[in-house]
Design a protein around this motif. Structure first.
Motif, short mmCIF file in Angstrom:
data_model
loop_
_atom_site.label_atom_id
_atom_site.label_comp_id
_atom_site.label_asym_id
_atom_site.label_seq_id
_atom_site.Cartn_x
_atom_site.Cartn_y
_atom_site.Cartn_z
N GLU A 151 0.83 -1.27 -0.03
CA GLU A 151 -0.16 0.07 0.09
C GLU A 151 1.02 1.20 0.15
O GLU A 151 1.77 1.30 0.73
CB GLU A 151 -0.86 0.13 1.20
N LEU A 153 -0.44 4.54 0.18
CA LEU A 153 -1.26 5.88 0.69
C LEU A 153 -0.17 6.59 1.76
O LEU A 153 0.64 6.21 2.43
CB LEU A 153 -2.59 5.40 1.48
N ASN A 208 9.62 4.00 -0.74
CA ASN A 208 9.56 4.73 0.49
C ASN A 208 11.01 5.53 0.80
O ASN A 208 11.09 6.54 0.84
CB ASN A 208 9.22 4.08 1.64
N LEU A 211 11.82 8.34 -2.04
CA LEU A 211 11.02 9.50 -1.43
C LEU A 211 11.72 10.23 -0.41
O LEU A 211 12.06 11.37 -0.23
CB LEU A 211 9.53 9.06 -0.89
N LEU A 250 10.02 17.71 -2.69
CA LEU A 250 11.12 18.67 -2.93
C LEU A 250 11.01 19.65 -2.11
O LEU A 250 11.38 20.80 -2.27
CB LEU A 250 11.58 19.01 -4.42
N ASP A 251 10.20 19.66 -0.96
CA ASP A 251 9.95 20.82 -0.07
C ASP A 251 11.04 20.57 1.04
O ASP A 251 10.87 19.74 2.07
CB ASP A 251 8.69 20.74 0.47
N PHE A 256 11.71 14.97 7.71
CA PHE A 256 10.78 13.89 7.68
C PHE A 256 10.64 13.23 8.94
O PHE A 256 11.68 12.92 9.68
CB PHE A 256 10.99 13.21 6.33
N LYS A 320 3.04 15.70 9.86
CA LYS A 320 2.76 16.67 8.65
C LYS A 320 1.21 16.73 8.96
O LYS A 320 0.56 16.58 9.75
CB LYS A 320 2.92 15.68 7.50
C1 UDX Z 1 4.73 7.81 3.45
C2 UDX Z 1 4.76 7.43 1.81
O1 UDX Z 1 4.49 8.85 1.10
C3 UDX Z 1 3.59 6.71 1.34
O2 UDX Z 1 3.50 6.33 0.17
C4 UDX Z 1 3.62 5.24 2.34
O3 UDX Z 1 2.67 4.50 2.03
C5 UDX Z 1 3.79 5.76 3.78
O4 UDX Z 1 4.64 6.60 4.06
P1 UDX Z 1 3.36 9.06 5.08
O5 UDX Z 1 4.52 8.82 5.98
O6 UDX Z 1 1.86 9.15 5.48
O7 UDX Z 1 3.51 8.33 3.76
O8 UDX Z 1 3.63 10.94 4.91
P2 UDX Z 1 4.28 11.76 3.60
O9 UDX Z 1 3.32 12.45 2.90
O10 UDX Z 1 5.18 10.88 2.79
O11 UDX Z 1 5.39 12.55 4.36
C6 UDX Z 1 6.43 12.03 5.24
C7 UDX Z 1 7.15 12.79 6.07
O12 UDX Z 1 7.94 14.10 5.00
C8 UDX Z 1 6.48 13.97 6.79
O13 UDX Z 1 6.87 14.65 7.84
C9 UDX Z 1 6.30 15.16 5.76
O14 UDX Z 1 6.31 16.48 6.33
C10 UDX Z 1 7.85 15.11 5.16
N1 UDX Z 1 8.07 15.72 3.92
C11 UDX Z 1 7.39 15.31 2.47
C12 UDX Z 1 8.87 16.91 3.87
O15 UDX Z 1 9.62 17.14 4.66
N2 UDX Z 1 9.03 17.31 2.53
C13 UDX Z 1 8.28 17.06 1.34
O16 UDX Z 1 8.81 17.57 0.43
C14 UDX Z 1 7.39 16.03 1.47
#
Ligand code: UDX
Length: 429
Positions: A151, A153, A208, A211, A250-251, A256, A320
């Motif tokens: 998954e 999401l 993951n 990302l 890319l923020d 994270f 987040k």
């Molecule tokens: C993540 C994956 O995106 C998802 O596909 C997987 O199933 C589960 O893990 P999630 O943990 O819910 O999802 O949140 P996500 O939106 O990916 O953000 C993760 C962290 O990265 C947050 O703390 C967010 O604030 C941070 N983040 C995200 C950044 O600092 N910069 C960004 O550009 C994007």
């Protein structure tokens, strides 16, 4: 189709609701009787936009039900999804005991052919172990197939992501379960990739980690931006217009967090190590992430000089936006580290205050975001909630003893903040 989901956490509950929404008849199983009772009575244990209404409508329509009985779920459905937690062990490896227990429970209850689908994030080769376990514990010796269906999401966008997936990954050992799996996902009109189980399991960890790497990459760039006077948002915009790179993730930020990236990174490093591969790149991703928090805290202490006995207002506690989840939240870490320095805190989050009460002691929780700055020496933005962009900045400026704002999520425009009279420090700008 009749589907059973075992585990009603973020993934299981949202999956169950969305499967019911597209017309399947879904049984959600959880061994937590109190949670099942809440769900049966129409309550939702988590905040996720759109979820509450979706669960309510599908329960009323008779397509979604909840039980504590795995045997009932196994008996009534042909396709059984496993969506239980896979928490980290002390050494970073994955605790698979919940998966193993569920595999045994399914095996004991199986009296006819079943497709057992793993949705939890698991190390590559877990599917083999699940299959072996089911074979061992199924006294009726019935046929079954194991499928990997990771998954993807995101919390806070879970319903949207599930209803409109970029892709559906189906890992199989034979062609037999493919038609049923395609039928499950047919209503979602998403591209489906059918592959082997090991590859499907790896797709999840590899995605993951990539990302997380993307975020750490832009955070590393933010350090260079600060040293050179460049603007990390301009750099990210320019990079992101290259379709091979893309603007998303890319923020630059204070790092994270959450229940996935930190845990999955450690797990993937461990998994690679166990098969003889050193993944130094991912260790650097982790280090950049923790340095980002250190740098942000240093910005605060460099500006305020002595932190002891200062009062700081913190906007955002969730890891987040759009979620009440505070697990591995950078905002919570920030609060705790400030408290260690003797800082008093006034904190606010649009959804996460209740969950934060369990992890933060001796702070003042403030319900109104515009009231947080009152009596504070500085204000900090720690979560990227959209509504923080509408903060009454004029009121905040007047309420602060000195108009100092540290923005860990780059929500405001530096030039505008300066014009308003703020000492404004953000990330990479
Ligand atoms: C993540 C994956 O995106 C998802 O596909 C997987 O199933 C589960 O893990 P999630 O943990 O819910 O999802 O949140 P996500 O939106 O990916 O953000 C993760 C962290 O990265 C947050 O703390 C967010 O604030 C941070 N983040 C995200 C950044 O600092 N910069 C960004 O550009 C994007």
């Amino acid at each position: 189709m009749r589907l059973t989901i075992i585990g009603t956490g973020y993934v299981g509950l949202v999956t169950g609701a969305c499967f019911a929404e597209v017309g399947h008849r879904v049984i959600c199983v959880d061994n937590d009787a109190a949670k099942v009772k809440v769900l049966q009575e129409g309550g939702i244990p988590i905040y996720e936009p759109g979820l509450e209404e979706m669960v309510k409508q599908n329960v009323e329509a008779g397509r979604l039900s909840f039980t504590t009985s795995t045997a009932e779920g196994v008996e009534k459905s042909e396709v059984i999804f496993i969506a239980v937690p896979t928490p980290p062990l002390a050494d970073g490896a994955v605790d698979l005991s919940f998966i193993e227990k569920v595999a045994r429970d399914i095996a004991s209850a199986m009296t006819s052919y079943k497709i057992v689908v793993d949705k939890s994030t698991v190390p590559v080769k877990t599917g083999d172990n699940v299959a072996e376990t089911i074979k061992r514990y199924n006294k009726a010796h019935v046929d079954f197939d194991v499928v990997s269906n990771p998954e993807f999401l995101r919390e806070g966008f879970a319903v949207e992501d599930l209803m409109h997936p970029d892709r559906v990954v189906i890992g199989v050992r034979s062609q037999r379960p493919v038609a049923a799996m395609k039928e499950v996902y047919a209503p979602f009109n998403a591209p489906i990739i059918v592959t082997d189980i090991n590859s499907a399991e790896l797709i999840k960890h590899a995605s993951n980690s990539f990302l997380a790497l993307k975020i750490s990459y832009i955070n590393a760039i933010s350090v260079v931006c600060e040293a050179t006077g460049a603007n990390v948002q301009e750099v990210a915009n320019g990079m992101g217009m290259d379709e091979r790179i893309g603007r998303r993730f890319l923020d630059a930020s204070l790092g994270f967090g959450g229940s996935c990236f930190p845990k999955d990174l450690s797990a993937f490093i461990k998994i690679a190590e166990q098969v003889g591969c050193q993944f130094g790149l991912l260790k650097e991703v982790q280090q950049i992430n923790s340095r980002q928090m250190d740098r942000f805290l240093k910005k605060i202490s460099d500006t305020l000089w002595v932190l002891k006995d200062k009062t700081i207002g913190v906007l955002g506690l969730a890891f987040k936006q759009n979620t009440d989840d505070v697990r591995m939240s950078p905002a919570i870490e920030l609060c705790q580290r400030l408290q260690k320095e003797g800082v008093r805190l006034r904190v606010h989050d649009p959804k996460a205050i209740e969950k934060a009460r369990a992890v933060l002691q001796d702070v003042t929780f403030v319900e109104d975001m515009d009231a947080v700055a009152e009596g504070c020496d500085a204000l900090v933005v720690a979560t990227e909630w959209e509504q923080f962009k509408k903060l009454d900045l004029e009121r905040a400026r007047k309420a602060l003893t000195h108009p100092i704002l540290f923005d860990g999520r780059n929500l405001f425009d530096p030039a505008e903040m300066e014009r308003m009279g703020f000492i404004y420090k953000s990330i990479g700008r």
